[in-house]
Design an enzyme around this catalytic site. Sequence first.
Site, PDB file in Angstrom:
ATOM      1  N   PRO A   1       0.814  -1.219   0.000  1.00  0.00           N
ATOM      2  CA  PRO A   1       0.000   0.000   0.000  1.00  0.00           C
ATOM      3  C   PRO A   1       0.844   1.265   0.000  1.00  0.00           C
ATOM      4  O   PRO A   1       1.890   1.322   0.640  1.00  0.00           O
ATOM      5  CB  PRO A   1      -0.784  -0.120   1.311  1.00  0.00           C
ATOM      6  CG  PRO A   1       0.085  -0.944   2.197  1.00  0.00           C
ATOM      7  CD  PRO A   1       0.849  -1.885   1.303  1.00  0.00           C
TER       8      PRO A   1
ATOM      9  N   ARG B   1      -0.942   4.863  -1.074  1.00  0.00           N
ATOM     10  CA  ARG B   1      -1.930   5.901  -0.786  1.00  0.00           C
ATOM     11  C   ARG B   1      -2.631   5.700   0.566  1.00  0.00           C
ATOM     12  O   ARG B   1      -2.796   6.653   1.332  1.00  0.00           O
ATOM     13  CB  ARG B   1      -2.983   5.884  -1.903  1.00  0.00           C
ATOM     14  CG  ARG B   1      -3.998   6.988  -1.823  1.00  0.00           C
ATOM     15  CD  ARG B   1      -5.139   6.727  -2.796  1.00  0.00           C
ATOM     16  NE  ARG B   1      -4.688   6.320  -4.096  1.00  0.00           N
ATOM     17  CZ  ARG B   1      -4.418   7.148  -5.109  1.00  0.00           C
ATOM     18  NH1 ARG B   1      -4.572   8.441  -4.946  1.00  0.00           N
ATOM     19  NH2 ARG B   1      -4.011   6.675  -6.274  1.00  0.00           N
TER      20      ARG B   1
ATOM     21  N   TYR C   1      -5.459  13.445 -13.218  1.00  0.00           N
ATOM     22  CA  TYR C   1      -6.486  12.391 -13.109  1.00  0.00           C
ATOM     23  C   TYR C   1      -7.888  12.958 -12.859  1.00  0.00           C
ATOM     24  O   TYR C   1      -8.799  12.190 -12.555  1.00  0.00           O
ATOM     25  CB  TYR C   1      -6.165  11.442 -11.944  1.00  0.00           C
ATOM     26  CG  TYR C   1      -4.732  11.008 -11.853  1.00  0.00           C
ATOM     27  CD1 TYR C   1      -4.198  10.084 -12.758  1.00  0.00           C
ATOM     28  CD2 TYR C   1      -3.897  11.516 -10.860  1.00  0.00           C
ATOM     29  CE1 TYR C   1      -2.878   9.694 -12.663  1.00  0.00           C
ATOM     30  CE2 TYR C   1      -2.574  11.126 -10.767  1.00  0.00           C
ATOM     31  CZ  TYR C   1      -2.071  10.220 -11.675  1.00  0.00           C
ATOM     32  OH  TYR C   1      -0.773   9.834 -11.585  1.00  0.00           O
TER      33      TYR C   1
ATOM     34  N   CYS D   1       1.344  28.535 -15.578  1.00  0.00           N
ATOM     35  CA  CYS D   1       0.870  29.185 -16.798  1.00  0.00           C
ATOM     36  C   CYS D   1       0.178  28.199 -17.739  1.00  0.00           C
ATOM     37  O   CYS D   1       0.637  27.964 -18.853  1.00  0.00           O
ATOM     38  CB  CYS D   1       2.066  29.858 -17.491  1.00  0.00           C
ATOM     39  SG  CYS D   1       1.604  30.753 -18.955  1.00  0.00           S
ATOM     40  N   GLU D   2      -0.874  27.579 -17.262  1.00  0.00           N
ATOM     41  CA  GLU D   2      -1.683  26.691 -18.109  1.00  0.00           C
ATOM     42  C   GLU D   2      -3.128  26.804 -17.654  1.00  0.00           C
ATOM     43  O   GLU D   2      -3.409  26.790 -16.443  1.00  0.00           O
ATOM     44  CB  GLU D   2      -1.228  25.233 -17.980  1.00  0.00           C
ATOM     45  CG  GLU D   2       0.189  25.041 -18.459  1.00  0.00           C
ATOM     46  CD  GLU D   2       0.472  23.660 -19.027  1.00  0.00           C
ATOM     47  OE1 GLU D   2      -0.478  22.946 -19.399  1.00  0.00           O
ATOM     48  OE2 GLU D   2       1.668  23.327 -19.089  1.00  0.00           O
TER      49      GLU D   2
HETATM   50  N1  LLP Z   1       2.801  -1.457  -5.986  1.00  0.00           N
HETATM   51  C1  LLP Z   1       2.999  -1.165  -7.278  1.00  0.00           C
HETATM   52  C2  LLP Z   1       3.715  -2.109  -8.108  1.00  0.00           C
HETATM   53  C3  LLP Z   1       2.526   0.047  -7.803  1.00  0.00           C
HETATM   54  O1  LLP Z   1       2.722   0.319  -9.091  1.00  0.00           O
HETATM   55  C4  LLP Z   1       1.854   0.961  -6.955  1.00  0.00           C
HETATM   56  C5  LLP Z   1       1.367   2.238  -7.470  1.00  0.00           C
HETATM   57  C6  LLP Z   1       1.680   0.617  -5.606  1.00  0.00           C
HETATM   58  C7  LLP Z   1       2.163  -0.605  -5.156  1.00  0.00           C
HETATM   59  C8  LLP Z   1       0.975   1.526  -4.619  1.00  0.00           C
HETATM   60  O2  LLP Z   1      -0.350   1.736  -4.955  1.00  0.00           O
HETATM   61  P1  LLP Z   1      -1.320   2.548  -3.985  1.00  0.00           P
HETATM   62  O3  LLP Z   1      -1.556   1.724  -2.742  1.00  0.00           O
HETATM   63  O4  LLP Z   1      -0.668   3.829  -3.651  1.00  0.00           O
HETATM   64  O5  LLP Z   1      -2.557   2.735  -4.788  1.00  0.00           O
HETATM   65  N2  LLP Z   1      -0.028   8.807  -9.201  1.00  0.00           N
HETATM   66  C9  LLP Z   1      -1.306   8.133  -9.113  1.00  0.00           C
HETATM   67  C10 LLP Z   1      -1.186   6.740  -8.559  1.00  0.00           C
HETATM   68  C11 LLP Z   1      -0.167   5.892  -9.296  1.00  0.00           C
HETATM   69  C12 LLP Z   1       0.013   4.537  -8.684  1.00  0.00           C
HETATM   70  C13 LLP Z   1       1.204   3.860  -9.267  1.00  0.00           C
HETATM   71  N3  LLP Z   1       1.483   2.589  -8.693  1.00  0.00           N
HETATM   72  C14 LLP Z   1      -2.277   9.003  -8.313  1.00  0.00           C
HETATM   73  O6  LLP Z   1      -1.889  10.066  -7.857  1.00  0.00           O
HETATM   74  O7  LLP Z   1      -3.456   8.651  -8.173  1.00  0.00           O
END
Ligand code: LLP
Length: 427
Positions: free
Chosen positions: A282, A284, A323, A350-351
């Site tokens: 995890p 986020r 997103y 500036c967008e």
């Molecule tokens: N493991 C792998 C292999 C991943 O690619 C990711 C996230 C995670 C774990 C962690 O996922 P989480 O628990 O955070 O959902 N920038 C985007 C999210 C991109 C996630 C990329 N991979 C946003 O701000 O929503």
Amino acid sequence: MTKERNNHLFFGGVDAVELAEKYGTPLYITDENNLRNNFKNYKNAFETTNIDTDIYYAVKANGNLALLKILASEGAGADVFSAGELELTKLAGIPAEKILFNGNSKSDDDLKEAVESGVRVSVDSVDELQALSAVANELGREVEIAIRVNPDVSPEVHPKIATGLKESKFGIPFHDVIPVCEEAEKLPNVLLAGLHCHIGSQILDITVFGEATEKMMALVERVYERDMQLKFVDLGGGLGIGYRQEEKATAPTPKDLAEMILPVFENKIRELGISLKLVLEPGRSIVGTSTILLSRVNAVKRANKNFVAIDAGFNLLIRPVMYGAYHEVVVANKVNERASELYTVVGNVCEAGDIMAKDRMLPKVERGDLVAILDTGAYGFSMSSQYNGRPRCAEVLVCDGKADLIRSRETIEDLIRNQEIPARLIF
Ligand code: LLP
């Protein structure tokens, strides 16, 4: 999580208005207790059975060293996606045996770094498998690997963050996984130890985790049928959080996730009579709610819309633009005032697309007010840039009424630091 006093937002027991005065804006502020609690919730949720579970925090979500140290002290392992993230986890004191080096495009240098560091590698292609074997062979070392599986499951999330779809760039197609495991068994210096998947991010309908677990455990069975063995299955990260006020009470918790995954996992290992570690990654759901981005209002403009222009743009928080993500905003020096006007909060980039929060009811806003954007701990600072010639902002850690600087504000010098002017252009 956030309390209020004197019309001011209090975060981690500290007055946000005072933080803005002391450290300046824009400013990322992280609440240590919130972070620790989020991690503990995960640990507790998965400690309900005899399944040995490790939580590998996804460093990409937020790579601040102080946060990593806190998580290391709580027992976190790490999912790293680059040599840079690997270095951060080492500095934070996360042990190598609890680190998985992920990625779909690793260079020989990345592979070398992983092998020399003694971490496991999640292998994303046959090409990489062969290269890793060669690198480990050259170094005279062995490396434990997981095969990154593309499980072909489809969570209902923004297409840019669905990572386990058939057409996604990540992982080995489901039906090729067993032959790739067999190839790994034949290659020198690589030791098959796990299967890994990650299906997407900000997942609120968690039934897909059940589906992914079923698919992964079916693969585990086939691995054992072919007389191969595993040490762990890594089901990735992806658990969503409630960004909207009304989602907060209903967003799935780590406990809900555990209830979805553990029975499937446990049944299969019992049926096969094997023992396997469960790994989760995890990001986020550990850091998301721990942090706010505090900004100062530079202008209020009554035009086609009522615009509130703040001193933080998508160079510091790209999620709304990239997103269409929703983050709650509050006027940090007017928290008890009635929301009376509709505003669109825009950044200083500036967008035209640099919109942080569209059509929000807020108290009457004036130049000099403070706007806090909530739940910005995940993919906030870590996705920041210097676009528009703006040095990145500072970060502060708050805990029980105290504040510490955990990253100093960049300066104009930092924009210039690595630039070189060829001699022929010097006059
Ligand atoms: N493991 C792998 C292999 C991943 O690619 C990711 C996230 C995670 C774990 C962690 O996922 P989480 O628990 O955070 O959902 N920038 C985007 C999210 C991109 C996630 C990329 N991979 C946003 O701000 O929503």
